[in-house]
Design a protein around this motif. Structure first.
Motif: not given
Length: 423
Positions: A58-63, A75, A78-79, A116, A271, A285
Motif C-alpha cells: 500500500a505504501r508503494h502504491g499497489w492497488q 494486489w 500501481p497505474d 516499487s 517511512s 504516514r
C-alpha cells in the motif's frame, strides 16, 4: 551469503556474495532453490509477515483489488503497469496455503519490472526506518554526473551524522564533538540499491534500536523547513535558534546546503519500519519535505549564525600526549592530546608555555597521561583548547595503565587520518 561493505561516506552497503546489489530483482522466470533471484537474494517467505507485506504494498502504491474476505487479499501494481501481475496475500499465516501464497508473492515481486516491487523486496530483506533522498540534477538520458552522486552520498551521510549527534545531546554547533557516536550510528545504517534510478538514495536505520536518531531527524527537518519559510516571509532568523532544542544544528543545516547546492531541488522522505510501526507521538504516514535553490541564502546564513552562537566549553581533560612540536628548544610549544575523559572529542591541540610543555613532554616519555583544564573553542571544530591551566602528569597503577593502553588503541582507530595536519 550476504556481505556487508563499508562505503566511502560512512554508511554501509549490502551486496550479494557475487557483488551484485542485494535487493535488486527481476528478469527471472522462476525462483531458484537457494532463495536468490537472478540479481540477488530474496526475503525468506517463511519469515514474511503478511500484514507487513500488505503495508509495504500500500505504501508503494499497489492497488488492493479485493479477495476472499478473511482469507486473502489481491494486489496489483500501481497505474496498471503490469496488468498480468497479481499477488494473493493471506490474511495471516494460519491457513494451509499461506506459506505457498507468500512464496508465490515473493517470487512474483522478484520477476516484476515495476521499480516499487524492488523497493518492497528491499524493505522485507533489510527492515528498518526507510530514509529516501532525491536530488534533481540536470543530466543526459536519465544519467547524472559522477560527482553529483558523490555529493548526494556526502550530504546524506552528513545529515545522518548530525541527527545522531543531536539524538545524544542538543547543541547549535558540534564540530568534532560526538564524532565517535555519529560514526557508530553510521556503521549500523544500511544502504541498498532498489533500482530506483540516478539522483536517488535509500537508507535503512535500525528500528526500534536507533529511533532516537530518526525521530530527532524528523523533528529537526520539519522545524528547519518551517524556519526557512518564516525567515523568507518575515526576515526573522530566530526560528533556527529556537529549533536547536529539537535537533537543529549547524551540521544539519550544512547537510541541507550540500544536498541542495548545484541541484534544481531536493526531497527527503522517511517511512517508519512497517514491521515495527511508528514511534510514540508520531503518526503512521510518510514524511516528505522539499528544499529548493531559493532556500540556499537562508540556509547558509543560518549555518553561520548557529556556529557563532555556540559558546566555548569549559573542560578538564585527561589524555595521552601523542605529538609535541615547537620551533626552537625552550619557549612555548604545541601538543596534541588524545582525549580519554572530559570531552566528547577524540583529539585536541593545546599551545603550552615552556614549563607546561616540559611537563607534557616528560609525561609522554614516561608513558603517562596528563590532566589539563581549559576551554574548547569553536575554531577548528572544537579541536583546540584555549587558556590551558593546571597541567600535570597522572600517575597510574598497573590496571589503570592497561585500561589506558586499551582506550588509546580504540581512540587511535577512530582518529586516524581525518585531520592530521598541525596548525
Amino acid at each position: 551469503m550476504t556481505a556487508i561493505r563499508r562505503d566511502t561516506q560512512g554508511m554501509t552497503s549490502v551486496d550479494s556474495g557475487s557483488g551484485r546489489d542485494a535487493v535488486r530483482a527481476g528478469g527471472g522466470h522462476s525462483r531458484p532453490e537457494d532463495g536468490r533471484s537472478d540479481e540477488g537474494p530474496l526475503p525468506d517467505p517463511a519469515r514474511v509477515d503478511p500484514d507487513v507485506l500488505c503495508t509495504l504494498l500500500a505504501r508503494h502504491g499497489w492497488q488492493r483489488r479485493g479477495g476472499a474476505r478473511g482469507h486473502y487479499t489481491r494486489w496489483t501494481p500501481p497505474d496498471d503497469l503490469e496488468p498480468d501481475t497479481s499477488l494473493l496475500i493471506p490474511a495471516d499465516r494460519g491457513f494451509d496455503d499461506s506459506a505457498d501464497l507468500l512464496d508465490e508473492a515473493v517470487a512474483a515481486l522478484s520477476r516484476s519490472g515495476v521499480p516499487s516491487a524492488r523497493a518492497v523486496l528491499a524493505s522485507l530483506l533489510v527492515p528498518g526506518d526507510e530514509i529516501h533522498w532525491r536530488r534533481d540534477v540536470p543530466g543526459v538520458g536519465g544519467a547524472v554526473p559522477w560527482g553529483a552522486e558523490e555529493e548526494l552520498r556526502a550530504a546524506a551521510s552528513a545529515m545522518l551524522s548530525a541527527a545522531a549527534k543531536a539524538g545524544h545531546t542538543r547543541a547549535a554547533y558540534y564540530g568534532a564533538r560526538l564524532d565517535a557516536q555519529a560514526a557508530d550510528f553510521l556503521e549500523r545504517v544500511l544502504v541498498v540499491a532498489p533500482g530506483t534510478g540516478a539522483g536517488l538514495l535509500t537508507a535503512y536505520a535500525p528500528a526500534p534500536e536507533d529511533r532516537q536518531t530518526t525521530t530527532t531527524l524528523v523533528r529537526a527537518l520539519e522545524v528547519t523547513r518551517d524556519a526557512i519559510d518564516l525567515q523568507r516571509a518575515t526576515g526573522r532568523p530566530d526560528a533556527f535558534d529556537d529549533g536547536v532544542r529539537l535537533g537543529v544544528s549547524r551540521e544539519l543545516v550544512g547537510s541541507l546546503v550540500q544536498l541542495v547546492r548545484g541541484s534544481e531541488g531536493a526531497e527527503i522522505a522517511l517511512s517508519w519500519a512497517a514491521s515495527v510501526g511508528p514511534p510514540r507521538g508520531f503518526v503512521n504516514r510518510p514524511l516528505l519535505l522539499e528544499f529548493s535553490p531559493g532556500d540556499l541564502p537562508v540556509l547558509e546564513a543560518a549555518a553561520e549564525r548557529l556556529e557563532r552562537s555556540e559558546p566555548p566549553v569549559a573542560v578538564e581533560l585527561t589524555g595521552a600526549v601523542v605529538r609535541l612540536k615547537r620551533a626552537v628548544p625552550g619557549g612555548e610549544g604545541q601538543i596534541r592530546l588524545r582525549v580519554l575523559t572530559g570531552a566528547e572529542v577524540d583529539e585536541v591541540r593545546v599551545r603550552l608555555a615552556e614549563n607546561d610543555y616540559r611537563t607534557a613532554a616528560e609525561a609522554h616519555l614516561g608513558g603517562l597521561p596528563v590532566r589539563i583544564r581549559g576551554r574548547l573553542e569553536r575554531k577548528g571544530g572544537f579541536r583546540r583548547l584555549a587558556d590551558p591551566a593546571g597541567v600535570e602528569a597522572v600517575r597510574l597503577d598497573a590496571a589503570e595503565r592497561d585500561r589506558l593502553l586499551k582506550a588509546l588503541r580504540l581512540r587511535a582507530g577512530r582518529a586516524a587520518g581525518p585531520d592530521d595536519a598541525e596548525g
